[in-house]
Design a protein around this motif. Structure first.
Motif: not given
Length: 438
Positions: A146-165
Motif C-alpha cells: 500500500x505504501x508503493x501505491x500511495x507513493x505513486x499517487x503522490x509522485x504523479x499528482x505532485x509531478x502534474x502540479x509541478x509542471x503546471x507551476x
C-alpha cells in the motif's frame, strides 16, 4: 523567424527571458526521465503496450514519452489542459463564472486560481485511477505494498502540479504561454525517435535510389503538412465594418472603416482532441474487458482503431474513420458556438455606431454572422480533418509508425507561430521604450 530570434538574443531583457525559458524546459525534460521510486518502470511499460496498444499514442506524445515510461511527470500538462477546457465550457454554462471572466484582470486571476484547484483534483483522480488499475492488474509486481501505491499517487499528482507551476513561471518570467511551450517541447522531443524509426523502416539497407526517393517523399509530406497547417492557422475571413459619423463637441468623429477577423480554424485543435479522446475510450474498454476480436463487439471496437482505417484487406473498418470525421465536424461547430457569440458582437457594434455595409443592425447582422460562420467552420473542420488523417493514411497503407499525428503537428505549428509573435511584440515594446528613454 530567424531574424526575430537573432534580435531577441541581442536584447538583454529578452535574452534573460529566453535563457530562463530554456532552463525551465531542461527541468521539465529531466523530470520526464525521472522514475517513480519503488516502481518497476519496465514492467509498467510492458503492461501499457500489451493492454492499450496504440490507444495511448496521443497522450504519450503530449507527455513527451513520460507516460509510457511512467516517470514523475507522466501526467505532464494533460490535467491542466483538461482543467482549462472544463473551465472554458463552465464559463459559458455558469453565469457567475461568466461575470467573473468579464470582470477584467481580477476576474481572470480568480478563474486562473480555480483552474489550478481543478488541475490538482484531476491530477489526483487520474493518478489514483491509474495506480489502482496497475495494482489490480499486477503491473506493479507481486511485491508491491500500500505504501508503493500511495507513493505513486503522490509522485504523479505532485509531478502534474509541478509542471503546471513551471509553466506559469515561463508565462510570467519567460517567453509566451508556458503550458503551450511545455506541450511543444514534449511533442518535439519524441520526433527524432519517430524520424529515426522511419529511416530504419524505409531507407536503411536500401539501395541509394529507393532510399533517396523514400527520404524525399517523407520530407515532402512533412513539409507540405506544416505549410498547410500554417495556412490553416493564419487564414481569416474579414467582415467589413463601417462606423457612422457623429458630432462630439465641435468635432465630427467616426466614419472609419474596420473589419471583424473571423479565423477559419475558429476552434483550434480542440475538436481533434475531443474526437480522439472519444475514439480512444472504446479501445481502452476493449483491452480492459478483453473482448474477443472475432466477436461482433470486438470487431466493432477494433474498427475504431486508427491503425485499421486504411486497411485494404478490411475496407469495412473504415467506418471508424467516418465516425471520426463526423465527430471532428460536430465538435468544431459545438466549440465555436460556445466561444463565439454573434449576438454579443452585433450589440457591441450597434453601441459603437458600427454596421456591416448592406446589412441592417440587430437581428439581420446576427443572422449574417451566423451564416458566414457556418461556412468557415466547415472549411476549418475539413482542414483539421485532412491534417489529422494524413498520419493515419501513411500508418495504414505504408505501416509508418509514428507517435505524433495531425493533432501534434497543429499544436507545434500553432505554438511556434504564437511564440514568434510574442517575441516580435516584445521587441517592438523594447524599441519603443528605448526611444522614449532617449
Amino acid at each position: 523567424m530567424a531574424n526575430a530570434l537573432t534580435n531577441a538574443f541581442k536584447n538583454k531583457e529578452l535574452r534573460k527571458k529566453l535563457t530562463f525559458t530554456v532552463i525551465i524546459l531542461i527541468v521539465v525534460r529531466f523530470g520526464s526521465q525521472l522514475p517513480i521510486p519503488g516502481i518497476d518502470t519496465a514492467q509498467v511499460t510492458a503492461y501499457l503496450k500489451s493492454t492499450l496498444g496504440d490507444s495511448f499514442n496521443l497522450l504519450n506524445s503530449f507527455t513527451g514519452g513520460s507516460f509510457l515510461q511512467m516517470s514523475v511527470f507522466a501526467l505532464s500538462v494533460t490535467p491542466y489542459i483538461t482543467s482549462s477546457i472544463i473551465m472554458q465550457l463552465m464559463t459559458i454554462a455558469i453565469p457567475a463564472l461568466e461575470e467573473m471572466q468579464k470582470d477584467g484582470e481580477d476576474g481572470r486571476k480568480k478563474i486562473a486560481k480555480i483552474t489550478r484547484y481543478v488541475t490538482v483534483v484531476l491530477g489526483l483522480i487520474e493518478s489514483a485511477g491509474m495506480t489502482i488499475g496497475f495494482s489490480r492488474s499486477g503491473a506493479l509486481g507481486a511485491e508491491h505494498t500500500n505504501f508503493t501505491i500511495v507513493t505513486m499517487i503522490i509522485a504523479l499528482t505532485a509531478g502534474a502540479i509541478l509542471v503546471m507551476w513551471l509553466g506559469e513561471r515561463i508565462t510570467e518570467n519567460g517567453i509566451g504561454n508556458g503550458i503551450s511551450i511545455i506541450l511543444l517541447i514534449n511533442i518535439v522531443s519524441g520526433m527524432p525517435k519517430d524520424f529515426y524509426a522511419l529511416y530504419n523502416q524505409f531507407m536503411k539497407g536500401k539501395q541509394i535510389g529507393p532510399a533517396l526517393i523514400a527520404g524525399c517523399v517523407i520530407a515532402a509530406v512533412v513539409l507540405l503538412t506544416v505549410v498547410f497547417v500554417i495556412i490553416l492557422s493564419d487564414a481569416e475571413r474579414h467582415i467589413p465594418v463601417q462606423y457612422s459619423k457623429k458630432v462630439q463637441g465641435r468635432k465630427m468623429v467616426g466614419g472609419q472603416s474596420s473589419h471583424i477577423p473571423l479565423k477559419v480554424n475558429t476552434a483550434g485543435v480542440i475538436p481533434i482532441i475531443f474526437a480522439s479522446s472519444i475514439m480512444q475510450f472504446p479501445l481502452i474498454i476493449q483491452q480492459l474487458f478483453k473482448y474477443e476480436s472475432n466477436g461482433f463487439m470486438g470487431k466493432v471496437l477494433h474498427s475504431l482503431s486508427s491503425s485499421t482505417w486504411f486497411d485494404a484487406n478490411h475496407p469495412k473498418r473504415s467506418l471508424g474513420l467516418l465516425i471520426y470525421i463526423v465527430l471532428v465536424v460536430i465538435f468544431a461547430y459545438f466549440y465555436t458556438s460556445i466561444t463565439f457569440n454573434p449576438l454579443e458582437i452585433s450589440n457591441n457594434m450597434k453601441k459603437q455606431g458600427g454596421f456591416v455595409p448592406g446589412i441592417r443592425p440587430g437581428k439581420p447582422t446576427v443572422d449574417y454572422l451566423n451564416k458566414i460562420l457556418k461556412y468557415i467552420i466547415f472549411i476549418g473542420a475539413a482542414g483539421l480533418t485532412i491534417v489529422a488523417v494524413i498520419p493515419f493514411f501513411f500508418n495504414g497503407v505504408f505501416s509508418a509508425q509514428v507517435s505524433f499525428g495531425g493533432t501534434s503537428i497543429i499544436i507545434v505549428v500553432g505554438v511556434i507561430l504564437e511564440t514568434i509573435k510574442q517575441i516580435k511584440s516584445q521587441l517592438l515594446v523594447q524599441n519603443y521604450t528605448g526611444f522614449l528613454n532617449d
